[in-house]
Motif scaffolding. Structure first.
Motif, PDB file in Angstrom:
ATOM      1  N   LYS A 171      32.571  46.427  30.882  1.00  0.00           N
ATOM      2  CA  LYS A 171      33.424  45.772  32.043  1.00  0.00           C
ATOM      3  C   LYS A 171      33.149  46.893  33.229  1.00  0.00           C
ATOM      4  N   GLN A 172      33.566  46.242  34.847  1.00  0.00           N
ATOM      5  CA  GLN A 172      34.159  46.929  35.827  1.00  0.00           C
ATOM      6  C   GLN A 172      32.577  46.814  36.516  1.00  0.00           C
ATOM      7  N   GLY A 228      34.126  41.763  36.033  1.00  0.00           N
ATOM      8  CA  GLY A 228      35.923  41.975  36.635  1.00  0.00           C
ATOM      9  C   GLY A 228      37.174  41.298  35.449  1.00  0.00           C
ATOM     10  N   TRP A 229      36.989  42.733  34.539  1.00  0.00           N
ATOM     11  CA  TRP A 229      37.818  42.560  33.891  1.00  0.00           C
ATOM     12  C   TRP A 229      38.754  44.010  33.656  1.00  0.00           C
ATOM     13  N   ASP A 230      38.933  44.997  33.404  1.00  0.00           N
ATOM     14  CA  ASP A 230      39.669  46.349  33.241  1.00  0.00           C
ATOM     15  C   ASP A 230      39.647  46.550  31.991  1.00  0.00           C
ATOM     16  N   GLN A 231      39.262  44.994  30.732  1.00  0.00           N
ATOM     17  CA  GLN A 231      38.942  45.846  28.963  1.00  0.00           C
ATOM     18  C   GLN A 231      37.064  45.459  29.178  1.00  0.00           C
ATOM     19  N   GLU A 232      36.722  46.100  27.941  1.00  0.00           N
ATOM     20  CA  GLU A 232      35.629  45.425  27.423  1.00  0.00           C
ATOM     21  C   GLU A 232      34.687  44.209  27.479  1.00  0.00           C
ATOM     22  N   ALA A 273      38.086  35.979  33.580  1.00  0.00           N
ATOM     23  CA  ALA A 273      37.087  37.322  33.787  1.00  0.00           C
ATOM     24  C   ALA A 273      36.042  36.401  35.101  1.00  0.00           C
TER      25      ALA A 273
END
Length: 137
Positions: A62-63, A123-127, A101
């Motif tokens: 993620k990120q 671009g997502w908060d979770q994997e 995402a």
């Protein structure tokens, strides 16, 4: 196929990545075309056959991400391109799809030891599961 275990230089958890290799030969579309690489040097495309190697590596992150992929036929002068797509399970099989995402590749750096560093952003908060598609020409 070979199994590679690598740790991101940014300190991310270890991932087990399997490199999938596909080799193709295609007739050159630009036979003898001259490409200016720098003022003092130029590169010529091979006349006749162009060799392309394609690989893909599945990751989970993620990120911001950074991955070192080893065991590739690259050096610091290789022409390498990388794309990324999200993966999901459909009909019991892992397949690429267009999810919500955004996924980006920022930097691609080939090294003389046959490794490649890829840096980008998911671009997502979770994997999420993603596939890095790698082309070496």
């Amino acid at each position: 196929m070979s199994e590679q275990t690598e740790t991101s230089e940014l300190g991310a958890p270890e991932d087990i990545m399997t490199i999938h290799d596909t080799y193709t030969e295609q007739p050159s579309q630009h036979v003898g075309e001259r490409l200016d690489v720098a003022a003092e040097s130029a590169a010529e495309e091979e006349i006749g056959t162009r060799h392309t190697r394609r690989f893909f590596v599945n990751i989970q992150d993620k990120q911001g991400y950074e991955r070192r992929v080893t065991g590739l036929p690259v050096n610091s002068n290789s022409q390498v391109f990388v794309t990324i797509c999200e993966l999901g399970f459909f009909g019991g099989a892992l397949k690429p799809f267009m999810g919500a995402a955004s996924m980006e590749v920022h930097n691609v750096v080939p090294h003389d030891d046959g490794s490649l560093i890829v840096r980008g952003f998911i671009g997502w908060d979770q994997e999420l599961l993603a596939r890095l598609n790698i082309g070496v020409a």
